[in-house]
Design an enzyme around this catalytic site. Sequence first.
Site, short mmCIF file in Angstrom:
data_model
loop_
_atom_site.label_atom_id
_atom_site.label_comp_id
_atom_site.label_asym_id
_atom_site.label_seq_id
_atom_site.Cartn_x
_atom_site.Cartn_y
_atom_site.Cartn_z
N ALA A 12 -8.77 -5.31 3.89
CA ALA A 12 -8.46 -4.91 5.26
C ALA A 12 -9.57 -4.02 5.79
O ALA A 12 -10.12 -3.20 5.05
CB ALA A 12 -7.13 -4.16 5.31
N LEU A 13 -9.88 -4.23 7.04
CA LEU A 13 -10.82 -3.34 7.71
C LEU A 13 -10.03 -2.08 8.07
O LEU A 13 -9.10 -2.13 8.87
CB LEU A 13 -11.37 -4.01 8.98
CG LEU A 13 -12.32 -3.16 9.80
CD1 LEU A 13 -13.63 -2.93 9.05
CD2 LEU A 13 -12.60 -3.83 11.15
N ASP A 14 -10.37 -0.96 7.45
CA ASP A 14 -9.68 0.30 7.72
C ASP A 14 -10.26 0.95 8.96
O ASP A 14 -11.45 1.27 8.99
CB ASP A 14 -9.88 1.28 6.55
CG ASP A 14 -8.93 0.99 5.40
OD1 ASP A 14 -7.76 0.66 5.67
OD2 ASP A 14 -9.37 1.10 4.24
N LYS A 27 -0.37 7.65 26.39
CA LYS A 27 -1.60 7.22 25.71
C LYS A 27 -2.04 8.35 24.79
O LYS A 27 -2.04 9.51 25.19
CB LYS A 27 -2.71 6.97 26.73
CG LYS A 27 -2.58 5.65 27.42
CD LYS A 27 -3.76 5.43 28.34
CE LYS A 27 -3.58 4.12 29.08
NZ LYS A 27 -4.49 4.01 30.22
N ARG A 90 -7.68 -8.98 7.96
CA ARG A 90 -6.69 -8.08 8.59
C ARG A 90 -7.26 -6.67 8.80
O ARG A 90 -8.33 -6.34 8.28
CB ARG A 90 -5.41 -8.03 7.76
CG ARG A 90 -5.60 -7.36 6.43
CD ARG A 90 -4.33 -7.44 5.59
NE ARG A 90 -4.64 -6.86 4.28
CZ ARG A 90 -3.83 -6.07 3.60
NH1 ARG A 90 -2.65 -5.79 4.06
NH2 ARG A 90 -4.21 -5.59 2.43
N SER A 140 -2.76 -6.52 -2.80
CA SER A 140 -1.70 -7.48 -2.51
C SER A 140 -2.26 -8.89 -2.40
O SER A 140 -3.48 -9.09 -2.34
CB SER A 140 -1.03 -7.09 -1.19
OG SER A 140 -2.00 -7.08 -0.17
N LEU A 225 0.96 8.50 -12.85
CA LEU A 225 2.10 9.35 -12.48
C LEU A 225 1.72 10.34 -11.38
O LEU A 225 2.25 11.46 -11.36
CB LEU A 225 2.60 10.08 -13.73
CG LEU A 225 3.11 9.19 -14.87
CD1 LEU A 225 3.19 9.95 -16.18
CD2 LEU A 225 4.47 8.60 -14.51
N GLY A 229 -0.45 13.06 -13.73
CA GLY A 229 -1.44 12.44 -14.62
C GLY A 229 -1.11 11.00 -14.95
O GLY A 229 -0.66 10.25 -14.08
N ASP A 256 -7.17 3.47 -6.83
CA ASP A 256 -8.37 2.64 -6.98
C ASP A 256 -9.49 3.41 -7.67
O ASP A 256 -10.23 2.85 -8.49
CB ASP A 256 -8.86 2.17 -5.60
CG ASP A 256 -7.86 1.24 -4.93
OD1 ASP A 256 -7.10 0.58 -5.65
OD2 ASP A 256 -7.83 1.19 -3.69
#
Length: 309
Positions: A12-14, A27, A90, A140, A225, A229, A256
């Site tokens: 995904a493009l963040d 807005k 996405r 995913s 966890l 850790g 990651d």
Amino acid sequence: MKPIITLTMNPALDVSTSVDKVVSTHKLRCSGVRFDPGGGGVNVGRVIERLGGGAVTLYAVGGPMGEVYRGLLETELDGAQPIEIDGNTRQSFNVNEESTGKEYRFVLEGPKWQEKEWQGALDRVEETLSEGSYLVVSGSLPEGVPDDFTARVARLAKKKGARCVVDASGASLEAALDEGVFLVKPNKRELRDLTGEDLDSREEQEEAAKRILEDAGAQVVVLSLGGDGALFATTDEVFHLPAPEVEARSAVGAGDSFVAALVLRLADGGSLADAGRYAVAAGAAALLSEGTEMCRAEDVERLYRELLS
Ligand SMILES: Nc1ncnc2c1ncn2[C@@H]1O[C@H](COP(=O)(O)OP(=O)(O)OP(=O)(O)O)[C@@H](O)[C@H]1O
Ligand SMILES: [Mg+2]
């Protein structure tokens, strides 16, 4: 050093920005915008390069948004190798609410894949794998890709003599464990979904990890966890490593960064205990970086040295 390959089927493009307060109707004038090429395996590849290693990062990409994604990733990552798809990559929209420090993360729908596309992705994986290499499958699966896709990848890894590392959840994780992989890294919620137990005590956590080992679902189980850790289990050893204490700015990217450091050390011939220490250092280091930023190498090395002393 063994070769490392990462696979990201649903990047995904963040798009990240800040706003004083999130409210309806009005807005929201945002300040600053940042674009990052995100996705499990891509993040793992980026962290591995940051830590001085190299990885072939296979990632699916397509459409106009994919062009942007590709441009961003290829300037940053030497090992980036696109798998072209018809659909549009996405986007994920992250808003930091400055008045509260809360992070809002909107994940937009991604493209739907055709069978020939995911079959093509399997072919690419097979071509890229080599004997003794590490393959990290993370993130995913897009719509249209079957739940047993990760299990199919695991089968290819076995056929090629590669070690498959899976960071996935739900049906995809379950199918991969049925097939059998080298290493899995569920977090507590992912393992809980799998076993149906609450896993609050260390005993329950160890039991759940041992069951995966006994069923030959994986040779190494690493249960992360969060601030507690991680638990590491093989048929020879079970041990827990506490997380270094850090002042958290953003939890994005902890998983990651953890996986990247773990695999990098293992591929370099390190022991599980040492790779684990490097991984908890990287997971904690990710918390020191703002927003979608992954861990910085100097933070990882500093926290790792502190764990050694
Ligand atoms: N609050 C924290 N303090 C220190 N270290 C942390 C903290 N949170 C996470 N970590 C480190 O990062 C590792 C991975 O985090 P976690 O268990 O939250 O994974 P995850 O849920 O898969 O993360 P992600 O949401 O990024 O996928 C942990 O095992 C730990 O080493
Ligand atoms: Mg995770």
